[in-house]
Design an enzyme around this catalytic site. Sequence first.
Site, PDB file in Angstrom:
ATOM      1  CB  SER A   1       9.368  12.235   5.455  1.00  0.00           C
ATOM      2  OG  SER A   1       8.911  12.547   6.266  1.00  0.00           O
ATOM      3  CD1 TRP A   2       2.498  12.520   5.238  1.00  0.00           C
ATOM      4  CD2 TRP A   2       2.483  13.943   3.063  1.00  0.00           C
ATOM      5  NE1 TRP A   2       1.237  13.177   4.441  1.00  0.00           N
ATOM      6  CE2 TRP A   2       1.281  13.589   3.834  1.00  0.00           C
ATOM      7  CE3 TRP A   2       2.689  14.980   1.868  1.00  0.00           C
ATOM      8  CZ2 TRP A   2      -0.067  14.246   2.436  1.00  0.00           C
ATOM      9  CZ3 TRP A   2       1.720  14.546   1.302  1.00  0.00           C
ATOM     10  CH2 TRP A   2       0.602  14.839   0.946  1.00  0.00           C
TER      11      TRP A   2
END
Length: 274
Positions: free
Chosen positions: A103-104
């Site tokens: 994700s991030w």
Amino acid sequence: MTGTLGEVTTRTVGGRTLRVAIRRGNPSRTPLLLLNGIGARLEMLEPFVEALPRELEVIRFDVPGVGGSPRPRMPYHMATFALTVGKLVRELGYGKVDVLGYSWGGGLAQQSALTGRDWVRRLVLVATGTGSLMVPARPAVLSKMLTPRRYRDPAYAAQVAGEIYGGSMRTHPERAARLLQSSDDGDPAGYERGYLYQLLAGAGWTTLPVLRLIAARTLIVSGDDDPIIPLVNARVLRHGIPDSHLHVYRGGHLALLTESHELAPVIDRFLTAP
């Protein structure tokens, strides 16, 4: 300190103090560095780490302001923090590592591969995109990502889990609520600032124009029901990164953690392939 997380220490690199956990493995294998999602402390990755082969050495850390890493005094940027990650790898005594960004953390992993060609061997990008230039989630989903409330409020987490995470969270939202609570560090002010600085780190940042410069062999892993990072973003990564492969699974954004037994073997095969 040792325990289920392995060796847990703090290291100061690039002017930032980071809480680090290392599960020791067989020196014959290239260690795996995990870069976590926004607002998530390293404990949240435990289901995935447990599903990996025991001989694989695994490194993970809390970003500033999350978990056991002190709250940051100043904001940071994805490009500069990738340099800090490289310094951490050297500080820990590693020559080369494989890097998995979730994700991030997938954005941080891409930036690390661009600036750290000397220490990144292989790259795994899970449920991630190219930063500010990507196909975004629906506004209703994005609005719920602007604050860390889902990490603090189990009832709220269960309420929104299906909408923002998709996959099995649509039928079992209580699993997301339990999983997200592992990132509650008991310091609301510091955690809010850490979350905000993670959001700011990616503001205006993108790898879209430079994907072709990523030299590491890359596995892209994406779900077919991920409201936060629509599948088309994985196809953009696959098209842009020269030596890359795409694995699409049936599921949503949290599958790396909730269906670890399915995804860990796929990722391990990629890491051990000739």
